[in-house]
Every structure is written in structure tokens, then in C-alpha cells.
Design an enzyme around this catalytic site. Structure first.
Site, PDB file in Angstrom:
ATOM      1  N   SER A 118      55.480  35.685  32.075  1.00 60.30           N
ATOM      2  CA  SER A 118      56.014  34.303  32.893  1.00 60.30           C
ATOM      3  C   SER A 118      55.061  33.263  32.588  1.00 60.30           C
ATOM      4  O   SER A 118      55.472  32.071  33.379  1.00 60.30           O
ATOM      5  CB  SER A 118      56.045  34.770  34.291  1.00 60.30           C
ATOM      6  N   SER A 177      52.827  39.475  31.972  1.00 61.91           N
ATOM      7  CA  SER A 177      52.940  37.903  31.828  1.00 61.91           C
ATOM      8  C   SER A 177      51.895  37.012  31.320  1.00 61.91           C
ATOM      9  O   SER A 177      52.129  36.034  31.179  1.00 61.91           O
ATOM     10  CB  SER A 177      53.106  37.492  33.319  1.00 61.91           C
ATOM     11  N   LYS A 215      48.748  27.895  35.652  1.00 59.62           N
ATOM     12  CA  LYS A 215      50.102  28.163  35.735  1.00 59.62           C
ATOM     13  C   LYS A 215      50.464  27.573  37.316  1.00 59.62           C
ATOM     14  O   LYS A 215      49.966  27.835  38.209  1.00 59.62           O
ATOM     15  CB  LYS A 215      50.159  29.588  35.733  1.00 59.62           C
TER      16      LYS A 215
END
Length: 478
Positions: A158, A182, A83
Site C-alpha cells: 500500500s 506494504s 505516506k
């Protein structure tokens, strides 16, 4: 084995083939690179890519496997997507923001460091909304990320890029972070597995490691792969004061859950839930019953004040602070939703707001804690709607779920409650699909720090369900 089958191979299976010299890390990496070049433009889930370096690492890994008697690392040669909010030494981390487009880190965060030392090959970075602010994955620096199952819909956020990359077969393993859901929101929306460990189980970098609601964890296509990653990344780290001393060894193979006591709630007592989410969860519960578990609906005593006193923290006191700081000098580089978060945060400056969320979390555990004490795990949906449109406005005042007006940011997810209860391990696993093709999911919640029981339940369920992505009919049509 076709190139597509290679791209959907689990890490556990790939490692076995590497060791048997029936598959090379180079073959696997090259298949993922080729698929990315063909597929990613439709979903836009990858940020920076390191294909040349990754293939070189794969060649070195191949040489180690070919050398008789050589000792290979636990993830030797496995392609990993990281990420774009987690530090990687020598690489930029943009946090989905133009503000950090030139920010290069001189060290890796502890979780990433451990995966690298275990032999994982970082293939690419995955997209995230600016500052990980929202449940959709859109930013000015990377654009809009779409759901591989239906590109009109969002992959969640996210860690939306990680979820989409796994579902699209562009990475073998991926990482995520989870402050309000997330990891689990995109895991559910993309039909993959996502684990929020207890806070501190996986060491993290500052300042996130000091946030009790923050967790870094694995995103995978199988429960066994999530256990594999966890067994590598968990445990105390000399540079993380909040990392837990105890290291938990998770199971990787299914075992009997006959006699296991499972509590469930479809709506947590107050949340509107879309019909397909409800129906798919009830079907999943039948699987547990068929495996010999006792499944009982419970009332955990929660009401809408969970949102009034808890959601306020996420939208303002926590996420909003960094937007205030950045807005002073960089407003012209920020997304519209980040600027709106800054406006909301300016209205919430009282220290009393911090105490309110802690008081609310305590009240929540006074009713959930006894349920967990008398049951092995608790199950509820991960998201109460399969997803939202890729163009969703997290400030839309008219947003509804199941016919009820709800908060446009957190009103379609059921994850943030378990960030407030930060010591409970929570694993999201697929439960089916909606008519749109978008997946749905359940989350398995454990007693505080009881990671093993959560994985035991999930492994049995996954085996009975036949796994995910195991054939072309179980994959997005890309």
C-alpha cells in the site's frame, strides 16, 4: 549537475554537498518541485503537497549551513515524502479514503516526529489505497497511481505512492508502513529499497503500534539512505509501549562478506514464480558468490497451509474489521474493494481464526529458525511476479501467476509470510527488470532482531551491483 541528477541524488550524498556548501537545500527542493510539476501527472503518486512551506524550510536550512560553526541536524534540509497513512501534526491524513478527507492530526506519529526533528523537510504526502487495504494503489480520493517504469502497471501497495515517488525522482526519502508487505511490495515493483524492521524497532502511533504484524520503515533509493533513516527513527519512544528498548546502529558503508553463509529459496517450497523473477534472483545470487559468500539452496519446509491459515487473517480478521465499522455510516464514500473486504470480514468472526494464524507462524519458524541459525541470512524473491496491471482487481477469481491460479490479493507477492514472522528484519533490494521494464527484487531476511547482518549483506550487494539510479540509463524514461 543537472536538475534530474539533483532529483535522484541520495540523501547521504546531498548531506555531504550541503556541508561542503556545494549544494543548497533550496536548490534540491526547487528541483524536486519543478520535476513534480512536470512528471507527477503521468504517475499520480503524490497526495497533498506542501511546496511553499517546504521551500521556506529549505531557506532556513540553507542559512544554518551557511553559518560557520553552526550545528546542523542529521537530515537538515533533506526533502521527505510521507505516506498518507502516517500522522503529521497540523496536516490531514486521509488514509486514501474520502471518509477522512477533512481529518487533521494534532501530532505526528513517532517515526515522523523523529524525522522532522532530524531536520527532514516534508515535501508531500504519498498516495495509498483506502485504509492501506491492497497491493495496488488506487482510491476514490486520489485516483490511480502508476508505475514510473511502465505506466500500464501498478507500483504495488500500500506504500505505492512512496515507491513511485522515489523511482520517479520526486522525493529524496520516503516513508512506508508494512502489515502484509506494504513497504516491500512497492519497493520491489518500483525498483527501490524498502526495509521492514522487527516489530517495535521503529516506534509507531496507535493502534498500529500494537499490531504485531505491523511495521513502519524507510523507503529509499540506496541501502545507505535506509540505514541513515533507521539510525534516526529506531529506539524506544515514551509514548509507544511496544517500542523496543534496544537501539541498533546500522552500518552505512559496504564491507567484506567473504565467508558469509547465505541460504535461499526461489519459491518458499510452494509459490509459483514468474520466469524473469527467478532468473534475476539467480543472477543476484551469483553476485553474492563472487563476493566470497557461500550460497546454498535450502528447503524451509513450508507448504500451502501458510496461505490457508495465514492469508485468511489479512483478508478478513485484520484488514476487514475497519471496513465493517466504516460501512455502517459511510458505505457511499468507500471504494468497491473496501466494501468487498467488509463482506469477507463478516464471514470471519470466530476468535479461533486469530489463534490459527499464531499457530501457523509458530510452525513456520520451527523450520525457518534452524535455517537462520546455521546461515547468516536467507534470500527469496520479494514479489513472485514483477507487478500487476494498474487496473488489477484484488478480487479477480481468474488471476494467475506463472500459469497457476492464485489468490488475486496475495498470490503475486512473497512478503506477508515475514509479517507473520514479525521479529525478522527484511530488506528488499532490486534484482533487475522484466521485459515490461518493471523491476524485480529480492528480499534479504535476517535472524530475529539481527538488523545489522541484513544491512551488511545488502550494502555489499549494492556496491557490487553498481548502485541504482546512478545514471540516466538506470532511471525511468519520464
Amino acid at each position: 549537475m543537472s536538475n534530474e541528477d539533483l532529483c535522484y541524488l541520495s540523501a547521504t550524498a546531498a548531506l555531504a554537498l550541503f556541508r561542503a556548501r556545494k549544494l543548497s537545500p533550496v536548490e534540491l527542493t526547487q528541483a524536486l518541485v519543478e520535476r513534480t510539476e512536470r512528471v507527477n501527472q503521468r504517475i499520480n503518486c503524490l497526495a497533498d503537497r506542501y511546496f511553499g512551506e517546504a521551500l521556506e524550510q529549505a531557506r532556513r536550512a540553507e542559512a544554518r549551513y551557511m553559518k560557520r560553526g553552526a550545528k546542523t541536524a542529521p537530515l537538515e534540509g533533506i526533502p521527505l515524502a510521507v505516506k498518507d497513512a502516517q500522522r503529521v501534526a497540523g496536516r490531514r491524513t486521509t488514509h486514501g479514503s474520502l471518509i477522512f478527507k477533512d481529518s487533521v492530526d494534532d501530532h505526528s506519529d513517532p517515526m515522523i516526529e523523529r524525522l522532522q526533528k532530524a531536520g527532514a523537510i516534508i515535501l508531500a504526502r504519498t498516495t495509498t489505497p483506502e485504509f492501506c487495504l491492497t497491493g495496488i494503489t488506487e482510491s476514490r480520493i486520489w485516483g490511480v497511481t502508476r508505475n514510473p517504469w511502465n505506466t500500464d502497471w501498478a507500483p504495488g501497495g500500500s506504500s505505492g505512492g512512496s515507491g513511485a515517488a522515489l523511482a520517479a525522482g520526486l522525493a529524496t526519502l520516503a516513508t512506508g508502513t508494512d502489515i502484509g508487505g506494504s513497504i516491500r511490495i512497492p519497493a520491489a515493483a518500483c525498483g527501490v529499497v524498502g526495509f521492514k524492521p522487527p516489530h517495535g524497532r521503529n516506534p509507531d502511533g496507535p493502534p498500529a503500534n500494537f499490531d504485531r504484524f505491523n511495521h513502519c520503515g524507510p523507503m529509499t533509493r540506496s541501502v545507505a539512505d535506509a540505514a541513515l533513516m533507521q539510525n534516526i527513527t529506531s529506539g524506544p519512544h515514551p509514548l509507544d509501549h511496544d517500542s523496543l528498548r534496544q537501539k541498533v546502529k546500522l552500518p552505512a558503508e559496504a564491507a567484506s562478506i567473504k565467508g558469509m553463509k547465505i541460504a535461499y529459496s526461489v519459491d518458499l517450497g510452494y509459490v509459483p514464480v514468474e520466469r524473469e523473477v527467478r532468473e534475476n534472483m539467480l543472477t543476484a545470487l551469483d553476485v553474492f558468490r563472487q563476493l566470497g559468500a557461500t550460497v546454498a539452496e535450502v528447503d524451509i519446509g513450508w507448504t500451502g497451509d501458510v496461505e490457508a491459515n495465514g492469508l485468511h487473517w489479512y483478508n478478513t480478521m485484520h484488514f476487514g474489521r475497519q471496513t465493517i465499522w466504516q460501512r455502517t455510516e459511510n458505505a457511499d464514500l468507500m471504494t468497491s474493494y473496501a466494501l468487498k473486504f467488509a463482506d469477507a470480514a463478516r464471514k470471519a468472526t470466530s476468535i479461533d481464526d486469530v489463534h490459527k494464524v499464531f499457530e501457523q507462524a509458530h510452525r513456520m519458524y520451527q523450520t525457518l529458525g534452524p535455517v537462520l541459525a546455521s546461515h547468516d541470512v536467507f534470500i527469496c524473491p520479494t514479489n513472485n511476479a514483477p507487478s500487476v496491471k494498474a487496473s488489477h482487481d484484488p478480487f479477480d477469481p481468474h488471476f494467475t501467476v506463472a500459469g497457476r491460479k492464485v489468490d488475486p490479493e496475495y498470490g503475486w507477492v512473497m512478503t506477508h509470510q515475514f509479517n507473520m514472522l514479525h521479529n525478522c528484519p527484511v530488506l528488499s533490494v532490486p534484482s533487475g527488470h522484466a521485459a515490461t521494464g518493471v523491476p524485480t527484487a529480492i528480499q534479504i531476511v535476517g535472524r530475529s532482531f539481527d538488523d545489522q547482518r541484513v544491512f551488511k549483506a545488502a550494502l555489499a550487494y549494492e556496491k557490487a551491483a553498481g548502485g541504482w539510479y546512478t545514471g540516466r540509463e538506470k532511471r525511468p524514461k519520464l
